[in-house]
Design an enzyme around this catalytic site. Structure first.
Site, mmCIF file in Angstrom:
data_model
loop_
_atom_site.group_PDB
_atom_site.id
_atom_site.type_symbol
_atom_site.label_atom_id
_atom_site.label_comp_id
_atom_site.label_asym_id
_atom_site.label_seq_id
_atom_site.Cartn_x
_atom_site.Cartn_y
_atom_site.Cartn_z
ATOM 1 N N HIS A 1 78.047 20.008 42.139
ATOM 2 C CA HIS A 1 78.091 20.190 40.903
ATOM 3 C C HIS A 1 76.487 19.743 40.455
ATOM 4 C CE1 HIS A 1 79.887 18.351 36.989
ATOM 5 N NE2 HIS A 1 79.423 19.543 36.725
ATOM 6 N N HIS B 1 75.013 17.077 43.364
ATOM 7 C CA HIS B 1 75.967 15.951 44.149
ATOM 8 C C HIS B 1 77.160 16.663 44.512
ATOM 9 C CE1 HIS B 1 76.781 15.745 39.622
ATOM 10 N NE2 HIS B 1 77.887 15.510 40.043
ATOM 11 N N GLU C 1 76.678 10.360 35.754
ATOM 12 C CA GLU C 1 77.633 10.204 36.466
ATOM 13 C C GLU C 1 77.332 8.840 37.299
ATOM 14 O OE1 GLU C 1 79.543 13.193 38.673
ATOM 15 O OE2 GLU C 1 79.462 14.732 36.920
ATOM 16 N N HIS D 1 74.189 9.822 39.692
ATOM 17 C CA HIS D 1 73.845 11.058 39.822
ATOM 18 C C HIS D 1 73.321 11.424 38.431
ATOM 19 C CE1 HIS D 1 76.603 11.334 43.468
ATOM 20 N NE2 HIS D 1 75.593 10.998 43.879
ATOM 21 N N HIS E 1 89.981 23.410 41.252
ATOM 22 C CA HIS E 1 89.950 21.889 41.061
ATOM 23 C C HIS E 1 89.839 21.729 39.591
ATOM 24 C CE1 HIS E 1 88.423 18.011 41.213
ATOM 25 N NE2 HIS E 1 88.615 17.976 42.649
ATOM 26 N N TYR F 1 86.673 6.914 48.970
ATOM 27 C CA TYR F 1 86.610 7.644 47.743
ATOM 28 C C TYR F 1 86.822 9.126 48.949
ATOM 29 C CZ TYR F 1 84.708 11.085 44.633
ATOM 30 O OH TYR F 1 84.479 12.130 43.872
#
Length: 435
Positions: free
Chosen positions: A318, A354, A324, A348, A275, A333
């Protein structure tokens, strides 16, 4: 007033509506022929008796590549207003020290838009500060706001003396129904396109797709008074004048509002495995003094193809050295299809863990990896910042408080069924990277 005008305000507005908007590092537009025609920027007598006025967005001595200014040719100069006086602050706040820090994952439900039958709310009165950091007076930091309004700004304009808004310079906002949106404010620096590095010359947000306004003016007296609202050092002030401030007949320069259609973003993504980091989706950035570290990045998660092999395709779990804030303009989402709704938001903070919720994890872990469309009909975004943000007190009394149960979605995970007490199963081992 203009001497010997050849365009009425109706003619000028129609010209603006019919004209093709253009983008450029340096641009020039006129709504009246020859109104900016002069060898010098500030002639002794400007064409048609206009007033020349410079709008500076940077210090005079900034390097040329970062120097921002435009020359405006106006029917009347901006200075004609009466003295500014304080007005109610509403739900704007920059008091970051009134409440203690909170390292938890935070999420807001969609923010309520009042009905006009209940209360008329325009853009300014509908602004609410969600979070931020830094100090306005030293011009260091940022703030994130949301607006929820139902009424147009009639004979009223707004400008921000404290920095740049991911929204506009001096403007009025006309709405035709209940409206809601997000605002990113930076106290120093300007939004710019990110460097592309090895991507090359083309990709992400292309400069040609940013549109700047053509010249358009109002030649309009306002006997009842036009209200100019300034946000100065975090407080709101209003001044009255009897003429519309939207009286720029011509302009040239490189300090200008612009608009961009997020559908024009050229998405770059992995075509093999893993990713890509979300920075690959950056539309605009505000650089700090540290190379590669942003005061704020504006990142989107647009419709795209997902083709990664041997990969957990949703956003990875992460912990980040950046803050963020995420919002959702429309749709769902991909990492949290339930609960994260359009008009809401999440924060976050630095080093707060998160990632996708348990349902998304289970679904993506078992999905057949075929080429698929991702995020069609949706538009999620992120404001990422190197600042450690906090929520001001005023938001606690707003119509839709923080969703206190948000972190419950992260404690529903069970030990993954392919993991045993003693070892990793053969099935799991086959998908692990080789050492």
């Amino acid at each position: 007033m203009l001497r010997n005008p050849v365009l009425s305000i109706e003619d000028a507005i129609n010209m603006c509506k019919a004209s093709e908007l253009a983008s450029s590092e340096y641009a020039e537009f006129v709504a009246k022929e020859n109104s900016a025609k002069s060898v010098n920027n500030n002639p002794q007598v400007a064409p048609y008796g206009l007033y020349a006025e410079q709008l500076s967005g940077s210090a005079f001595t900034c390097p040329r590549y970062s120097n921002k200014r435009s020359w405006l040719y106006r029917i009347l100069p901006s200075v004609i207003h009466k003295p500014f006086a304080p007005i109610p602050q509403g739900n704007l706040s920059y008091s970051w020290d009134e409440i203690g820090p909170d390292p938890n994952q935070l999420r807001w439900l969609p923010f309520k838009i009042s009905k006009t039958s209940e209360k008329k709310v325009d853009f300014v009165t509908g602004l609410h500060t969600l979070c931020g950091a830094g100090d306005i007076r030293s011009r260091c930091g940022l703030a994130i706001h949301i607006y929820a309004c139902n009424t147009s700004m009639e004979n009223k304009s707004f400008y921000n003396s404290d920095g740049d808004l991911l929204l506009g310079m001096q403007f009025t906002l006309q709405v035709f129904e209940e409206s809601r949106g997000y605002v990113l404010e930076v106290f120093a620096g300007h939004f710019e396109l990110p460097d592309l590095g090895p991507i090359g010359a083309n990709g992400l947000a292309n400069p040609r797709d940013f549109k700047v306004p053509v010249a358009c003016y109002e030649d309009r007296q306002v006997p009842s008074g036009f209200t100019v609202i300034s946000k100065f050092q975090g407080k709101l002030f209003a001044a009255q004048q009897n003429f519309s401030p939207f009286n720029v007949v011509a302009w040239h320069g490189n300090y200008t509002p612009y608009k961009y259609n997020l559908q024009d973003f050229m998405v770059i993504n992995t075509v093999s495995f893993d990713h890509a980091d979300p920075s690959i989706f950056t539309v605009l950035t505000v650089k700090s003094t540290r190379p590669g570290v942003a005061v704020a990045d504006f990142v989107i998660f647009p419709p795209r193809w997902g083709v990664a092999d041997h990969t957990f395709r949703p956003p990875y779990y992460h912990r980040n050295c950046m803050s963020e804030f995420m919002g959702l303009i429309k749709g769902h989402y991909e990492a949290k299809e339930e609960g994260f709704l359009p008009g809401g938001g999440s924060l976050h903070s630095i080093m707060t863990p998160h990632g996708p919720d348990a349902e998304c994890f289970e679904k993506a872990s078992k999905a057949k990896l075929e080429p698929e469309r991702v995020a069609d009909g949706t538009m999620a975004f992120m404001f990422e910042s190197s600042f450690n943000m906090i929520i001001p007190v005023t938001i606690g009394s707003y119509q839709r408080p923080l969703e206190r149960s948000y972190n419950n979605i992260f404690i529903l995970f069970s030990i993954y069924t392919r993991w045993t007490d003693q070892h990793v199963t053969t099935e799991m081992q086959s998908s692990l990277p080789l050492k």
